[in-house]
Scaffold this motif. Structure first.
Motif, PDB file in Angstrom:
ATOM      1  N   CYS A 170       0.833  -1.204   0.000  1.00 24.15           N
ATOM      2  CA  CYS A 170       0.000   0.000   0.000  1.00 24.15           C
ATOM      3  C   CYS A 170       0.870   1.258   0.000  1.00 24.15           C
ATOM      4  CB  CYS A 170      -0.929   0.001   1.213  1.00 24.15           C
ATOM      5  SG  CYS A 170      -2.227  -1.256   1.137  1.00 24.15           S
ATOM      6  N   SER A 171       2.003   1.192   0.680  1.00 24.64           N
ATOM      7  CA  SER A 171       2.883   2.359   0.764  1.00 24.64           C
ATOM      8  C   SER A 171       3.525   2.710  -0.568  1.00 24.64           C
ATOM      9  CB  SER A 171       3.974   2.122   1.816  1.00 24.64           C
ATOM     10  OG  SER A 171       4.741   0.972   1.487  1.00 24.64           O
ATOM     11  N   ASP A 172       3.474   1.790  -1.547  1.00 27.04           N
ATOM     12  CA  ASP A 172       4.054   2.044  -2.865  1.00 27.04           C
ATOM     13  C   ASP A 172       3.106   2.840  -3.760  1.00 27.04           C
ATOM     14  OD1 ASP A 172       6.391   0.561  -2.299  1.00 27.04           O
ATOM     15  OD2 ASP A 172       5.354  -1.311  -2.776  1.00 27.04           O
ATOM     16  N   VAL A 173       1.860   3.016  -3.312  1.00 20.92           N
ATOM     17  CA  VAL A 173       0.845   3.693  -4.116  1.00 20.92           C
ATOM     18  C   VAL A 173       0.579   5.078  -3.551  1.00 20.92           C
ATOM     19  CG1 VAL A 173      -1.514   3.599  -4.994  1.00 20.92           C
ATOM     20  CG2 VAL A 173      -0.209   1.484  -4.690  1.00 20.92           C
ATOM     21  N   ASN A 174       0.783   6.097  -4.375  1.00 21.85           N
ATOM     22  CA  ASN A 174       0.506   7.484  -3.996  1.00 21.85           C
ATOM     23  C   ASN A 174      -0.643   7.985  -4.854  1.00 21.85           C
ATOM     24  OD1 ASN A 174       0.473  10.302  -3.731  1.00 21.85           O
ATOM     25  ND2 ASN A 174       2.672  10.393  -3.294  1.00 21.85           N
ATOM     26  N   LEU A 175      -1.776   8.269  -4.227  1.00 25.67           N
ATOM     27  CA  LEU A 175      -2.960   8.669  -4.981  1.00 25.67           C
ATOM     28  C   LEU A 175      -3.272  10.151  -4.822  1.00 25.67           C
ATOM     29  CD1 LEU A 175      -5.248   5.583  -4.231  1.00 25.67           C
ATOM     30  CD2 LEU A 175      -3.710   5.969  -6.165  1.00 25.67           C
ATOM     31  N   GLY A 176      -2.345  10.902  -4.256  1.00 28.84           N
ATOM     32  CA  GLY A 176      -2.535  12.350  -4.109  1.00 28.84           C
ATOM     33  C   GLY A 176      -2.099  13.083  -5.359  1.00 28.84           C
ATOM     34  N   THR A 177      -1.628  14.322  -5.164  1.00 28.86           N
ATOM     35  CA  THR A 177      -1.129  15.111  -6.291  1.00 28.86           C
ATOM     36  C   THR A 177       0.059  14.399  -6.928  1.00 28.86           C
ATOM     37  OG1 THR A 177      -1.792  17.143  -5.158  1.00 28.86           O
ATOM     38  CG2 THR A 177      -0.217  17.356  -6.977  1.00 28.86           C
TER      39      THR A 177
END
Length: 212
Positions: A170-177
């Motif tokens: 989960c920490s490998d996925v950045n769904l922000g800007t």
């Protein structure tokens, strides 16, 4: 005169070189392990000795050449598989040559063995209609279907290898800007891949349903 027992060097190659120095992936280690299982079995048969009694000097260019021919003619391996086995053997003798200068000439003869030329396959890809059909296949009424569609969408957009996909956290996925996914791929090379809006939305829904 030093005898250079083969088992000691093979063990050091896997523990020191692959694991500690190179940080090789599980797939690479498994491929190299299989190569040496085949090679040691072949060499033991040639010398009528146990693998534990073999010496580094027993594995010379002539024996490696006969081993590669055996892979193709007796085991039915392709030139591509043959070359992959040769790569593992070369890596081992390159390691030996740096740790045992007196074996440099012996190692050089093995390292000089050429890879076999073969026709490279054209990389195929799915067109838009095929991709849409693939993404429409999972049954979204089921947990597995929702999971599979999310995985397929992520793969189709990013081109991640299967091994890269299953290693994601989960920490490998950045769904922000600047939404992106980070992965460590072949050769331990790290990269970040931007995500499209539809992929971001699918991942947000999936992660929200599993508490992140």
């Amino acid at each position: 005169m030093t005898s250079h027992p083969l088992p000691a060097y093979v063990q050091r190659f896997f523990t020191e070189r692959l694991a500690n120095q190179l940080g090789a992936s599980h797939n690479t280690v498994a491929s190299y392990r299989d190569t040496f299982l085949l090679l040691l079995t072949f060499a033991a048969g040639c010398f009528v000795r146990q693998p534990t009694d073999l010496l580094v000097t027993d594995i010379d260019a002539d024996l490696v050449g006969r081993f590669l021919d055996f892979l193709e003619t007796k085991r039915g391996n392709s030139a591509r598989s043959r070359n992959a086995r040769l790569t593992a053997i070369r890596s081992f003798f390159k390691y030996v040559s740096t740790s045992e200068p007196q074996l440099l000439h012996h190692c050089h003869q093995v390292l000089a063995l050429p890879a076999k030329r073969h026709e490279k396959r054209t990389i195929a890809y799915l067109d838009r209609n095929e991709t849409e059909a693939l993404l429409a296949a999972p049954d979204l009424k089921t947990w597995y279907g929702r999971r599979n569609r999310t995985l397929l969408l992520l793969c189709a957009q990013t081109g991640l290898r299967v091994s890269e996909l299953i290693d994601l956290n989960c920490s490998d996925v950045n769904l922000g800007t600047g939404a992106h996914v980070k992965c460590r791929g072949k050769g331990r090379k790290a990269r970040a891949i931007p995500l499209r809006k539809d992929t971001v939305k699918a991942l947000q829904i999936w992660l929200a349903g599993h508490g992140g």
